[in-house]
Design an enzyme around this catalytic site. Structure first.
Site: not given
Length: 438
Positions: A17, A306, A177, A85, A19-20
């Site tokens: 991953g 997450d 938002e 994966v 991501g962050f």
């Protein structure tokens, strides 16, 4: 079956991953004597909190994404692979990929994120896309813009009203938002672009099944968010559970709402890859991790962001927001470095810097430590915090310019409909149709 190339003697850290969590872990390992491999099925790092800006034509996809290879190119001990994966074998310490390739590891960092959940109604996904990827955002942008285009040439007032009704499902930060951004798009950016319709007359509905919006925020900020959304012309409906989504309509709280555009922001489910770890998972598929963010019995396997359920801190489970993922990634890199230096591990502790949610132009709510406030100051803080987290100097400059232009001109700079425009549309529901109750 193909196998990985021969490994050097240095420990191999495999990160799933980009991501962050994965990216900050990789960055933290840049000067550690390990070999790092970052694997992602997409070639870019994405700043998900601003996806709604792409979906509502405020920003271009490239403004909130950066190639992972480019971000990590200066790290000599790091390689980036584009792969997906299929499973993880924690006994053999090996990860298998969908193309038949496999890779062994000494440390594994699972940061595969989450997708939107439809609570058992997966057939709704094609009718109500969520916001988790650039593809999702571009799809929603196309649907929103096409709705106005079709309304422009629709002579039937009932069908035209369905085109000009936008339903956002879910009253969390993403839903709030997105609803606010769609309301601003129809009120400001599109107001002079059409000749046969008034975009400002479009209806934006925000449906929340619970008793209030932004449930992780204090009650006062939930009330303020609701008030600000209504000032923008958003019709907010709480305790309105969606029971069915069909082509051309949404059913909620006993009402059938004719609409051609539905945006889903109501729930998340973790990556299915976590099931192959053979570790306890929660109801949404997240791995229940130890105090050091590892899974039970496997101190070499870290699950972050997450994908993790961390409950070892006051205030309940940690939320699925980017500051949590960033701190987990940085912590994991330091923990691996401590392992190699023979130092004991310390428990992870999240430093809560607060949470922010934007409602519209110059409108936001902030929950920072013991301070609860809203308005322009909260929006300004939100703006600079989010730009700070964007990866890459170029992205920050472009976003700042785009936002400054949009703020001054009420414009939208990315109103492009990509690809072929489909000519068919969903029929109106045959049953009695009506707007949501007020």
């Amino acid at each position: 079956m193909r196998s990985e190339r021969v490994q050097p003697d240095t420990p191999h850290v495999l990160i799933l991953g980009g991501g962050f969590a994965g990216l900050y872990a990789a960055r933290g390992l840049g000067n550690v004597p390990v070999r790092v491999t970052v694997v992602d099925r997409r070639n870019h790092h994405l700043f998900q909190p601003m996806l709604y800006q792409v979906a509502t034509a405020a920003l271009n996809p490239s403004d909130i994404a950066a190639p992972i290879r480019s971000v990590l190119r200066k790290q000599a001990n790091t390689e980036v692979l584009l792969a997906e994966v299929s499973s993880v074998d924690t006994t053999e310490r090996r990860v298998h990929f969908t193309d038949g390739w496999n890779s062994k590891y000494d440390y594994l960092i699972v940061a595969t994120g989450a997708r939107h959940s439809y609570f058992g109604h997966d057939d709704w996904e094609t009718l109500a896309p969520g916001l988790k990827s650039l593809e999702d955002a571009v799809e929603i942008r196309q649907r929103v813009l096409l709705a106005f285009e079709r309304a422009e040439r629709e002579p039937d007032p009932v069908r035209r009203h369905a085109y000009l009704t936008f339903v956002v499902v879910g009253g969390g930060p993403t839903g709030v938002e997105t609803a606010g951004a769609v309301a601003e798009l129809r009120r400001y950016a599109l107001r002079r672009d059409f000749r046969h319709i008034d975009p400002g007359e479009a209806t934006v509905l925000l449906l929340e099944g619970g008793p209030r919006l932004l449930t992780s925020y204090p009650q006062s900020l939930s009330d303020k968010a609701k008030k600000e959304l209504r000032r923008l012309g958003v019709e907010v409906r709480t305790e309105t559970m969606v029971t069915d989504i069909r082509p051309g309509s949404v059913a909620a709280a006993g009402w059938t709402i004719p609409t051609q555009t539905v945006i889903w922001a109501a729930g998340n489910v973790a990556s299915p890859i976590l099931k192959s770890l053979n570790t306890p998972l929660d109801q949404v598929g997240r791995a229940i991790v130890e105090r050091d963010c590892t899974i039970p019995g496997h101190p070499e396997v870290f699950v972050l962001g997450d994908a993790a359920l961390f409950t070892h801190q006051e205030g309940g489970p940690l939320p699925g927001i980017c500051p949590v993922a960033i701190q987990m990634g940085e912590y994991t890199a330091k923990t691996i470095a401590c392992d190699l230096a023979g130092e004991p591990r310390r428990a992870f502790r999240y430093w809560d810097k607060g949470q922010l949610a934007v409602i519209g132009r110059g409108r936001a709510v902030a929950d920072i430590w013991k301070l609860h406030f809203g308005g322009f100051l909260a929006w300004l803080i939100w703006t600079f915090v989010h730009i700070f987290f964007l990866i890459g100097f170029r992205n920050r400059v472009l976003v700042m310019i785009q936002w400054a232009w949009s703020y001054l001109t009420y414009g939208r700079g990315a109103r492009l409909i990509a690809g072929e425009t489909p000519c068919t549309v969903a029929p109106l529901p045959p049953a009695r149709v009506s707007a949501a109750p007020s």
